[in-house]
Design an enzyme around this catalytic site. Structure first.
Site, PDB file in Angstrom:
ATOM      1  N   LYS A   1       0.821  -1.209   0.000  1.00 11.06           N
ATOM      2  CA  LYS A   1       0.000   0.000   0.000  1.00 11.06           C
ATOM      3  C   LYS A   1       0.868   1.279   0.000  1.00 11.06           C
ATOM      4  CE  LYS A   1      -4.163  -1.861   0.105  1.00 11.06           C
ATOM      5  NZ  LYS A   1      -4.075  -3.325   0.007  1.00 11.06           N
TER       6      LYS A   1
HETATM    7  C1  PLP Z   1      -5.418  -4.076   0.819  1.00  9.77           C
HETATM    8  C2  PLP Z   1      -6.880  -3.914   0.893  1.00  9.77           C
HETATM    9  C3  PLP Z   1      -7.638  -4.314   1.999  1.00  9.77           C
HETATM   10  C4  PLP Z   1      -7.108  -5.130   3.133  1.00  9.77           C
HETATM   11  O1  PLP Z   1      -5.939  -4.798   3.652  1.00  9.77           O
HETATM   12  P1  PLP Z   1      -4.967  -5.837   4.393  1.00  9.77           P
HETATM   13  O2  PLP Z   1      -4.148  -4.911   5.204  1.00  9.77           O
HETATM   14  O3  PLP Z   1      -4.156  -6.526   3.333  1.00  9.77           O
HETATM   15  O4  PLP Z   1      -5.788  -6.747   5.210  1.00  9.77           O
HETATM   16  C5  PLP Z   1      -8.993  -4.019   2.016  1.00  9.77           C
HETATM   17  N1  PLP Z   1      -9.587  -3.413   0.987  1.00  9.77           N
HETATM   18  C6  PLP Z   1      -8.910  -3.040  -0.107  1.00  9.77           C
HETATM   19  C7  PLP Z   1      -9.631  -2.325  -1.206  1.00  9.77           C
HETATM   20  C8  PLP Z   1      -7.539  -3.299  -0.212  1.00  9.77           C
HETATM   21  O5  PLP Z   1      -6.883  -2.967  -1.310  1.00  9.77           O
END
Ligand code: PLP
Length: 397
Positions: free
Chosen positions: A186
């Site tokens: 992210k």
């Molecule tokens: C990455 C993501 C999540 C979940 O995040 P994690 O930290 O990997 O559990 C939820 N929603 C979206 C749209 C994402 O891209």
């Protein structure tokens, strides 16, 4: 999008602070932690950056969503409307509570279409969960209108659009709560981690307890604290929070670099006949983590994506055929493949996916291509890449 491209001294310093004290947990051990409360510090700074009253860090973006929904009172049999185009985490968070994910169409914003959402509202609907996918921004005003009209909650999944804005407010801060992920890929990362933000005092207080076994966090003796209601363990560790604190210092720099690289690609593609860009709602600014565009047909989109792959252009995505981001490939959800029994309500209320019409989503996603915007690409590298992408498209159309 990835903050991991910019790892360095900031993160190392924060992590070392934690390692030197040896207190890897965010709560307790006050005498031993050399005054370091990395999770708490991150929460205060993040609330400021996002322009909200409260932040609750959690162990992941998925758990942030679960904690947000639970803290808003959502439970067994309650229906939460979410888009056909999202990461599987969105419906996992709903199912974790025994609540029921109900899918609705997306449109050319890549986000929930309000008319499609309204069709899915029943007397069991408790929340709408728009997801700002690939840096693009959902048109929130009509969804907010629906939430008010039907007296239901709006919980934003802003995991992929951190720093984007809508009417001058940061996405995630507009709904009753908003959630972010700090997983490894992210825009800013903790390694693993997540956060929910809110201006709602009740949601914030519930979240504080719920993510830590129901601990009321009163006093300084954890063993003597009371548990006003059931909770779980969705805590972040001090080590992960420390990494995030280092990353937060680079947040503006990351967004600015994404914007520059995004603009280079937009400039190169804007005059190609047959290429259209994602619809960005009026008064919205994406976070520029991806550049998203449409081709005239599914056939052309498939041709372009396969050529981009042959040209070894990394980080180009055709989500329509992706196993993790589009409903068509979510057979574990649509066929209810669960290790143990799902709750009766979930089994009964899940949509019959053979008879649902998601042709609006198909229309847009089948023609969509997304390309990741890296922050480590120089302007020159980005320009070369943009020219290559443009020439592949021109040769196809
Ligand atoms: C990455 C993501 C999540 C979940 O995040 P994690 O930290 O990997 O559990 C939820 N929603 C979206 C749209 C994402 O891209």
């Amino acid at each position: 999008m990835p903050g991991f491209e910019l790892f360095g001294d900031e993160e190392r310093k924060e992590v070392n602070d934690v390692l030197e004290s040896g207190i890897l947990m965010r709560y307790g051990f006050d005498g031993l932690r050399n005054g370091h409360f990395k999770a708490k510090e991150f929460e205060q700074k993040f609330a400021e950056v996002m322009g909200v009253k409260h932040t609750q860090l959690t162990s992941s973006g998925t758990s942030a969503l679960t904690v947000a929904l639970a803290s808003a009172g959502i439970g067994s049999g309650d229906e939460v409307i979410l888009p056909t185009f999202t990461f599987v985490a969105s419906f996992e968070a709903v199912l974790a509570l025994g609540a029921v994910p109900i899918l609705a169409d997306v449109d050319d914003t890549l986000g929930l279409n309000a008319q499609a959402v309204e069709k899915q509202i029943t007397d069991k609907t408790k929340a709408i969960m728009p997801v700002h996918m690939c840096g693009s921004i959902v048109d929130l005003t009509p969804l907010k209108g629906l939430a008010n009209k039907y007296n239901i909650l709006l919980i934003e999944d802003a995991c992929q659009a951190i720093g984007g804005t809508y009417n001058g407010q940061k996405v995630g801060s507009i709904g009753d709560a908003g959630c972010f992920s700090f997983d490894f890929v992210k825009t800013i990362t903790c390694g693993e981690g997540g956060a929910l933000i809110t201006n709602n005092k009740d949601i914030a207080e519930n979240a504080d307890k719920y993510q830590d076994h129901g601990h009321d966090h009163v006093g300084n003796d954890r063993g003597a604290e009371t548990h006003p209601f059931l909770g779980y363990n969705y805590r972040i560790s001090e080590l992960h929070a420390a990494v995030g604190l280092g990353q937060l210092k680079k947040f503006d720099q990351i967004l600015e670099k994404q914007r520059i690289n995004y603009s280079i690609l937009a400039e190169e593609l804007k005059d190609i006949d047959g290429v259209t860009f994602t619809n960005t709602p009026k008064n919205a600014i994406p976070n520029y983590s991806f550049f998203n565009f449409f081709l005239p047909s599914e056939e052309k989109a498939r041709e372009v994506i396969s050529k981009l792959k042959n040209e070894s252009l990394e980080a180009c995505f055709y989500w329509y055929a992706n196993n993790w981001h589009y409903y068509k490939q979510w057979n574990h959800l649509t066929q209810q493949k669960s290790l143990g029994k799902l709750s009766k309500e979930v089994v009964k209320q899940l949509q019959d996916f053979n008879n649902e019409d998601f042709s609006l989503s198909d229309k847009w996603l089948s023609r969509n291509i997304s390309t990741l915007i890296k922050v480590s690409w120089t302007e020159e590298e980005m320009k070369t890449r943009a020219e290559k992408i443009a020439s592949v498209i021109k040769a196809t159309l």
